[in-house]
Design a protein around this motif. Structure first.
Motif, PDB file in Angstrom:
ATOM      1  N   LYS A 296     -23.148  33.296 -12.599  1.00 17.07           N
ATOM      2  CA  LYS A 296     -22.205  33.501 -13.706  1.00 17.07           C
ATOM      3  C   LYS A 296     -20.761  33.443 -13.214  1.00 17.07           C
ATOM      4  CE  LYS A 296     -25.341  36.173 -16.660  1.00 17.07           C
ATOM      5  NZ  LYS A 296     -25.642  37.489 -17.291  1.00 17.07           N
ATOM      6  N   VAL A 297     -20.511  34.017 -12.046  1.00 26.97           N
ATOM      7  CA  VAL A 297     -19.173  33.962 -11.462  1.00 26.97           C
ATOM      8  C   VAL A 297     -18.793  32.519 -11.140  1.00 26.97           C
ATOM      9  CG1 VAL A 297     -17.833  34.508  -9.380  1.00 26.97           C
ATOM     10  CG2 VAL A 297     -19.111  36.310 -10.559  1.00 26.97           C
ATOM     11  N   VAL A 298     -19.693  31.810 -10.484  1.00 23.84           N
ATOM     12  CA  VAL A 298     -19.420  30.415 -10.108  1.00 23.84           C
ATOM     13  C   VAL A 298     -19.273  29.549 -11.356  1.00 23.84           C
ATOM     14  CG1 VAL A 298     -20.346  28.384  -8.936  1.00 23.84           C
ATOM     15  CG2 VAL A 298     -20.543  30.632  -7.866  1.00 23.84           C
ATOM     16  N   GLY A 299     -20.116  29.774 -12.356  1.00 19.68           N
ATOM     17  CA  GLY A 299     -20.020  29.011 -13.592  1.00 19.68           C
ATOM     18  C   GLY A 299     -18.708  29.238 -14.304  1.00 19.68           C
ATOM     19  N   TRP A 300     -18.247  30.486 -14.310  1.00 20.03           N
ATOM     20  CA  TRP A 300     -16.940  30.805 -14.902  1.00 20.03           C
ATOM     21  C   TRP A 300     -15.843  30.011 -14.208  1.00 20.03           C
ATOM     22  CZ3 TRP A 300     -12.420  32.740 -12.910  1.00 20.03           C
ATOM     23  CH2 TRP A 300     -11.471  33.227 -13.814  1.00 20.03           C
ATOM     24  N   ALA A 301     -15.883  29.985 -12.892  1.00 21.41           N
ATOM     25  CA  ALA A 301     -14.859  29.285 -12.121  1.00 21.41           C
ATOM     26  C   ALA A 301     -14.951  27.776 -12.312  1.00 21.41           C
ATOM     27  CB  ALA A 301     -14.984  29.644 -10.642  1.00 21.41           C
ATOM     28  N   ALA A 302     -16.167  27.238 -12.328  1.00 18.14           N
ATOM     29  CA  ALA A 302     -16.352  25.798 -12.488  1.00 18.14           C
ATOM     30  C   ALA A 302     -15.815  25.325 -13.835  1.00 18.14           C
ATOM     31  CB  ALA A 302     -17.830  25.437 -12.350  1.00 18.14           C
ATOM     32  N   ALA A 303     -16.023  26.122 -14.873  1.00 15.37           N
ATOM     33  CA  ALA A 303     -15.546  25.751 -16.206  1.00 15.37           C
ATOM     34  C   ALA A 303     -14.031  25.681 -16.272  1.00 15.37           C
ATOM     35  CB  ALA A 303     -16.070  26.748 -17.241  1.00 15.37           C
ATOM     36  N   ARG A 304     -13.361  26.318 -15.332  1.00 16.22           N
ATOM     37  CA  ARG A 304     -11.896  26.330 -15.291  1.00 16.22           C
ATOM     38  C   ARG A 304     -11.337  25.421 -14.208  1.00 16.22           C
ATOM     39  NH1 ARG A 304     -14.029  30.412 -17.496  1.00 16.22           N
ATOM     40  NH2 ARG A 304     -12.978  31.657 -19.097  1.00 16.22           N
ATOM     41  N   GLY A 305     -12.192  24.593 -13.617  1.00 21.67           N
ATOM     42  CA  GLY A 305     -11.750  23.642 -12.611  1.00 21.67           C
ATOM     43  C   GLY A 305     -11.258  24.279 -11.330  1.00 21.67           C
ATOM     44  N   MET A 306     -11.837  25.431 -10.966  1.00 25.86           N
ATOM     45  CA  MET A 306     -11.350  26.182  -9.807  1.00 25.86           C
ATOM     46  C   MET A 306     -12.107  25.897  -8.516  1.00 25.86           C
ATOM     47  SD  MET A 306     -10.732  29.872 -11.719  1.00 25.86           S
ATOM     48  CE  MET A 306     -10.379  30.728 -10.175  1.00 25.86           C
ATOM     49  N   LEU A 307     -13.174  25.108  -8.570  1.00 25.96           N
ATOM     50  CA  LEU A 307     -13.935  24.819  -7.348  1.00 25.96           C
ATOM     51  C   LEU A 307     -13.246  23.746  -6.525  1.00 25.96           C
ATOM     52  CD1 LEU A 307     -17.636  24.832  -8.635  1.00 25.96           C
ATOM     53  CD2 LEU A 307     -16.175  26.742  -7.998  1.00 25.96           C
ATOM     54  N   PRO A 308     -13.228  23.870  -5.204  1.00 24.12           N
ATOM     55  CA  PRO A 308     -13.807  24.943  -4.391  1.00 24.12           C
ATOM     56  C   PRO A 308     -12.969  26.217  -4.464  1.00 24.12           C
ATOM     57  CG  PRO A 308     -12.624  23.427  -2.974  1.00 24.12           C
ATOM     58  CD  PRO A 308     -12.594  22.826  -4.358  1.00 24.12           C
ATOM     59  N   LEU A 309     -13.620  27.351  -4.243  1.00 21.32           N
ATOM     60  CA  LEU A 309     -12.978  28.650  -4.396  1.00 21.32           C
ATOM     61  C   LEU A 309     -12.329  29.090  -3.088  1.00 21.32           C
ATOM     62  CD1 LEU A 309     -15.672  30.317  -6.651  1.00 21.32           C
ATOM     63  CD2 LEU A 309     -13.310  29.788  -7.284  1.00 21.32           C
ATOM     64  N   ARG A 310     -11.368  28.317  -2.644  1.00 15.29           N
ATOM     65  CA  ARG A 310     -10.667  28.602  -1.401  1.00 15.29           C
ATOM     66  C   ARG A 310      -9.815  29.865  -1.566  1.00 15.29           C
ATOM     67  NH1 ARG A 310     -10.646  24.212   2.110  1.00 15.29           N
ATOM     68  NH2 ARG A 310      -8.677  24.827   3.069  1.00 15.29           N
ATOM     69  N   GLY A 311      -9.664  30.597  -0.467  1.00 14.61           N
ATOM     70  CA  GLY A 311      -8.812  31.780  -0.487  1.00 14.61           C
ATOM     71  C   GLY A 311      -9.382  32.962  -1.245  1.00 14.61           C
ATOM     72  N   THR A 312     -10.716  33.003  -1.375  1.00 20.75           N
ATOM     73  CA  THR A 312     -11.332  34.084  -2.141  1.00 20.75           C
ATOM     74  C   THR A 312     -12.392  34.819  -1.323  1.00 20.75           C
ATOM     75  OG1 THR A 312     -13.064  32.658  -3.075  1.00 20.75           O
ATOM     76  CG2 THR A 312     -10.991  32.831  -4.306  1.00 20.75           C
ATOM     77  N   VAL A 313     -12.765  35.988  -1.833  1.00 25.23           N
ATOM     78  CA  VAL A 313     -13.880  36.763  -1.302  1.00 25.23           C
ATOM     79  C   VAL A 313     -14.880  36.955  -2.431  1.00 25.23           C
ATOM     80  CG1 VAL A 313     -14.631  38.960  -0.321  1.00 25.23           C
ATOM     81  CG2 VAL A 313     -12.402  38.006   0.327  1.00 25.23           C
ATOM     82  N   LEU A 314     -16.136  36.651  -2.163  1.00 27.37           N
ATOM     83  CA  LEU A 314     -17.207  36.922  -3.111  1.00 27.37           C
ATOM     84  C   LEU A 314     -17.933  38.169  -2.638  1.00 27.37           C
ATOM     85  CD1 LEU A 314     -18.959  36.078  -5.570  1.00 27.37           C
ATOM     86  CD2 LEU A 314     -20.364  34.753  -3.983  1.00 27.37           C
ATOM     87  N   LEU A 315     -17.920  39.225  -3.460  1.00 27.04           N
ATOM     88  CA  LEU A 315     -18.587  40.479  -3.118  1.00 27.04           C
ATOM     89  C   LEU A 315     -19.817  40.653  -3.993  1.00 27.04           C
ATOM     90  CD1 LEU A 315     -18.593  43.265  -1.620  1.00 27.04           C
ATOM     91  CD2 LEU A 315     -17.302  44.147  -3.588  1.00 27.04           C
ATOM     92  N   VAL A 316     -20.953  40.979  -3.356  1.00 30.11           N
ATOM     93  CA  VAL A 316     -22.193  41.229  -4.103  1.00 30.11           C
ATOM     94  C   VAL A 316     -22.616  42.672  -3.890  1.00 30.11           C
ATOM     95  CG1 VAL A 316     -22.952  38.829  -4.068  1.00 30.11           C
ATOM     96  CG2 VAL A 316     -23.607  40.341  -2.186  1.00 30.11           C
ATOM     97  N   SER A 317     -23.234  43.241  -4.926  1.00 31.74           N
ATOM     98  CA  SER A 317     -23.505  44.677  -4.914  1.00 31.74           C
ATOM     99  C   SER A 317     -24.738  45.061  -4.111  1.00 31.74           C
ATOM    100  CB  SER A 317     -23.661  45.182  -6.348  1.00 31.74           C
ATOM    101  OG  SER A 317     -24.762  44.533  -6.993  1.00 31.74           O
ATOM    102  N   GLY A 318     -25.559  44.100  -3.721  1.00 35.14           N
ATOM    103  CA  GLY A 318     -26.753  44.406  -2.942  1.00 35.14           C
ATOM    104  C   GLY A 318     -26.673  43.804  -1.560  1.00 35.14           C
TER     105      GLY A 318
END
Length: 302
Positions: free
Chosen positions: A198-220
């Motif tokens: 869902k996070v990646v899809g949100w970003a892709a829909a806004r033309g943000m890929l690749p997600l350079r300069g970011t941190v992806l945090l997962v809860s598990g």
């Protein structure tokens, strides 16, 4: 429409005290069949909501698309009917159209059975299909992230988990700016892989890929599949509040991804790509053989 939360009558037992009856709020879980161009591709168990983002992110992780512009649209199909006699659409079948010129998926690579909320790789037709080559290179991303900022991210993620605060039953994935720690987008789901999609899809829909300069945090924990999803989206830093698997660490090292686990203030453990993690208050390194799990015995949020 499917519900994000569901009320259920429960009996609460406290040893030595009176038993009580009340309504409890549960996280919703329903199947979503993802079709591509009218052909069934996969079925996943998910928390309803942000389904188009989920499908888009899933197709990015599968290597079918790299940008939201490569999708022509998405629509719900009738799928299985609702209660007899209602004629209601259950909104559990989503058909995604590909833009002209985008190659459709090979039918041989379609998932052979459903993907559970615990397993995003279930149903892959072959071991070779598990390793998907990314269109983006994360190894050359020059981003640096302060260790003190990283250990603050779990609290920022939890603060944005609206449904978890009401149910206690959802995973979350959050995309953060590596320089400021500001949240860019946070999504929740019963499946950790769905939350990332869902996070990646949100970003892709806004033309943000690749997600350079970011941190992806997962809860598990950080599994192989979540590491692969990060690489496929061009994320340079993947952080988890619990442990990574051995394959996750190997894939991170192989692709140049920075992988950090046990992110729980005041500490964290770097498993790969340590050059990106900056500790301005660092003392001398202590060399030892004690495993990280010996210091973090609270376990994994499954």
């Amino acid at each position: 429409m499917p519900r994000v939360t569901v009320r259920r009558r429960v009996r609460r037992i406290t040893i030595g005290e009176r038993t009580s009856h009340r309504e409890d709020l549960l996280a919703g879980e329903e199947p979503l069949e993802i079709r591509v161009g009218g052909r069934s591709y996969a079925v996943t168990m998910r928390t309803p909501g942000h389904d188009v983002e989920l499908a888009t992110g899933f197709l990015v992780s599968e290597g079918l698309v790299t940008d939201g512009d490569q999708l022509a649209g998405a629509r719900y199909c009738a799928g299985s009917p609702g209660p007899p006699g209602t004629g209601e659409n259950t909104y559990n079948v989503l058909d995604v159209g590909l833009a002209p010129g985008v190659r459709p998926p090979d039918p041989a690579l379609a998932r052979e059975f459903f993907t559970s909320s615990a397993c995003g790789l279930c149903g892959k037709a072959s071991i070779d299909a598990v390793r998907t080559r990314s269109a983006f290179e994360v190894r050359d991303d020059p981003v640096r992230v302060d260790a003190a900022l990283l250990v603050d991210l779990p609290d920022r993620l939890r603060a944005a988990q609206d449904v978890f605060s009401r149910t206690g039953g959802l995973h979350a994935a959050g995309l953060f700016d590596a320089a400021t720690g500001e949240p860019i987008v946070v999504r929740e789901d019963v499946g950790r892989h769905n939350a990332v999609d869902k996070v990646v899809g949100w970003a892709a829909a806004r033309g943000m890929l690749p997600l350079r300069g970011t941190v992806l945090l997962v809860s598990g924990r950080a599994s192989f599949e979540l590491t692969q999803k990060a690489v496929m989206a061009g994320v340079p830093v993947l952080a988890a509040v619990s442990a990574p698997s051995s394959l996750a660490a190997e894939l991170a090292a192989e692709t140049g991804l920075t992988l950090v686990g046990f992110v729980r203030a005041p500490s964290l453990v770097v498993y790969a790509g340590g050059q990106r993690v900056v500790d301005d208050g660092a003392g001398h390194d202590v060399v030892g053989h004690t495993g990280a799990h010996d210091q973090h015995r609270t376990g994994d949020a499954a």
